[in-house]
Design an enzyme around this catalytic site. Structure first.
Site, short mmCIF file in Angstrom:
data_model
loop_
_atom_site.label_atom_id
_atom_site.label_comp_id
_atom_site.label_asym_id
_atom_site.label_seq_id
_atom_site.Cartn_x
_atom_site.Cartn_y
_atom_site.Cartn_z
N LYS A 108 13.69 16.88 -6.98
CA LYS A 108 13.39 16.41 -5.60
C LYS A 108 14.70 15.47 -5.72
O LYS A 108 14.80 14.54 -6.54
CB LYS A 108 12.09 15.56 -6.26
CG LYS A 108 11.69 14.33 -5.18
CD LYS A 108 10.36 13.92 -6.17
CE LYS A 108 10.03 13.09 -4.91
NZ LYS A 108 8.00 12.63 -5.77
N SER A 183 5.01 12.45 -1.48
CA SER A 183 6.51 12.80 -1.02
C SER A 183 7.87 14.04 -1.22
O SER A 183 8.51 13.90 -1.18
CB SER A 183 7.25 11.73 -1.74
OG SER A 183 6.83 11.10 -3.37
N SER A 207 2.03 12.57 -4.82
CA SER A 207 2.69 13.56 -4.17
C SER A 207 4.07 15.22 -4.49
O SER A 207 4.62 15.59 -4.34
CB SER A 207 3.68 12.10 -4.79
OG SER A 207 3.98 11.13 -3.73
#
Length: 507
Positions: A108, A183, A207
């Site tokens: 990420k 996210s 997330s």
């Protein structure tokens, strides 16, 4: 009219779909790949090249990888193959020292990965490059994993759709008109598309779990404090460290536990990860929904049905009794999450305002001004980021005593229910992956994941096949604090019972 604020949709979106997986290497778990690489049944170069090819095939459709390091990854894979050729200690030595040797990894973009962008989609951070590795990234690399690149996030990691004005919008591999979550949406999308086998995410309100749910893969939100959350952007403030967890994301359940062992480093001793779990000796519970609250959408029938099927299958296979329970305090899930996310730390140091994060190293942004600019197409910020800033402006300065009371009561009841041998099932969201931008109209539904953060419990997100629209179904599996090994064991069972990840190109 309102959608003029957003990204345009390509007219042929409904017809386009991902190609099916053609290389069998892409259908092996990380543990299987590592074993084959150690045994010289396949080279690391072959494996990394297979994933590079797949990313080049699917990324133009899903926009999950925002910056690759393919050339460096292939060089590192060649070095792995050379190391294996020269190793004299045998396969067991390599497995013990480098359990992920030669296996590709995605990261990420909110995590520092040395030499890669470190922006979380903020235009003002364009050009910011990480100079170090975040601790869990460093541990995975030290275990032999090879990063392929970094994946997209929502702007500043505070929304359930991975969209920003630096990298654009990421799409769901099962339906390009649907969101991949956020996210960690780039991670979820890439894993679901078979462009990665293991990844890393962080979770303060869902997330990890929402992207894993929407993209049909596995993810684990660890007990807080076990895996380091340092060198992520944005930094936590106030008491947010209590609710933020870093954890593994992957396509195959068998990779969760070994990844968590590696990512936790010395803190792995806090968990009972080497303890064999007998599912027949666990106590199981099912919570069908959060109850009635005008802020929350009702849970869809197909998600209620699949959770009932999990209960029925578990009872039939293991001979256990799954008790249905309800907690009236859950109806205040969003209010509890929102209240506790805004609390100052124990020394009274306040939360860093979201408007300050939007301004990065410059002055704080004015959300109302950014809204006006957005209406004229001039703002650098997405509507969700502006909305978060606006909501912060109208938030009461003093927390509600009633909400604090509801949280404390819920915490006590849940901890008493679970103990050290209890597990409960809970919906991952109110519905399957929504269409792009639709979460703006159902802002609070992430509370189904967010409440688990505030309770500080470990939870594994498990895929349960595809629903009526060909979109992934799933469920959260929750256990008591530090009992991560229980939910990971249940994940292995559910993968066998319901089939785990499905190739989106084969639909």
């Amino acid at each position: 009219m309102i959608f003029q604020f957003f990204s345009p949709r390509r007219p042929d979106e409904t017809e386009r779909k991902l190609p099916p997986v053609s290389n069998p290497l892409l259908l092996l778990s990380a543990m299987q790949l590592a074993k084959k690489i150690r045994r010289k049944e396949v080279s690391s170069v072959e494996v990394v090249q297979a994933y590079v090819d797949r990313i080049q095939e699917v990324n133009p459709l899903v926009n999950a990888v925002v910056k690759d390091r393919f050339a460096a990854a292939l060089q590192e894979a060649a070095q792995v193959d050379k190391l294996i050729e020269e190793e004299t200690g045998g396969e067991e030595v390599l497995e013990d020292r480098l359990p992920l040797l030669g296996v590709p990894l995605s990261v990420k973009e909110a995590f520092a990965l040395q030499g890669m962008p470190f922006t979380t989609g903020l235009i003002s951070r364009r050009g910011v490059v990480a100079t170090v590795d975040a601790p869990p990234v460093a541990l995975l690399k030290r275990a032999g994993a090879i990063p392929l690149g970094v994946t997209n996030t929502s702007e500043l990691c505070m929304w359930l759709e991975s969209h920003n004005h630096l990298y654009g919008i990421t799409k769901n591999p099962y339906n390009l008109e649907r969101i991949p979550g956020g996210s960690s949406g780039g991670e979820g999308s890439l894993l679901g598309a078979a462009g990665s086998v293991i990844g890393i995410g962080a979770d303060i309100g869902g997330s990890i779990r929402m992207p894993c749910f929407f993209n049909g893969v596995f993810g684990h939100k660890t007990t807080p404090g076990v895996v380091s959350c340092e060198n992520q952007h944005p930094n936590f403030s106030g008491r947010q460290e209590e609710y933020l967890s870093t954890g593994p994301m992957c396509r195959y359940a068998e990779d969760l536990l070994p990844m968590l062992k590696i990512m936790a480093g010395p803190n792995a001793n806090m968990l009972s990860l080497n303890t064999k779990v007998d599912l027949k000796k666990l106590r199981f519970f099912s919570i069908p929904h959060a109850g009635s609250n005008p802020l929350l959408s009702p849970v869809s029938k197909e998600l209620l049905d699949i959770q009932r099927k999990v209960v029925a299958r578990l009872e039939a296979d293991l001979g256990v009794k799954v008790q249905e329970v309800r907690f009236p305090e859950l109806r205040y899930s969003f209010q509890i999450w929102d209240t506790y996310m805004g609390l100052p730390d124990y020394e009274g140091k306040p939360i860093v305002p979201f408007a300050t994060l939007m301004g990065d190293s410059g002055p704080p942004k004015w959300p109302l001004w950014e809204l006006l600019k957005r209406m004229m197409g001039k703002s650098d910020h997405t509507m969700p980021a502006i909305l978060v800033g606006l909501m912060e402006m109208i938030k009461p300065s003093k927390p509600s005593a009633f909400i604090i009371q509801q949280k404390e009561k819920l915490q006590k009841e849940v901890e008493e229910l679970l103990g050290t041998d209890g597990v409960f099932f809970y919906p991952s969201h109110t519905r399957v992956a929504p269409r792009h931008h639709h979460p703006l109209f159902r802002i609070y539904d992430f509370a189904y994941t967010g409440i688990i953060n505030i309770l500080g419990l470990p939870v594994t997100q498990c895929p349960l096949g595809l629903g009526e629209e060909g979109l992934p179904l799933g469920v959260q599996v929750v256990a008591g604090k530090l009992q991560d090994h229980l939910t990971l064991a249940v994940a292995l069972y559910l993968e066998k019972a319901f089939g785990g990840w499905r190739d989106p190109g084969a639909k």
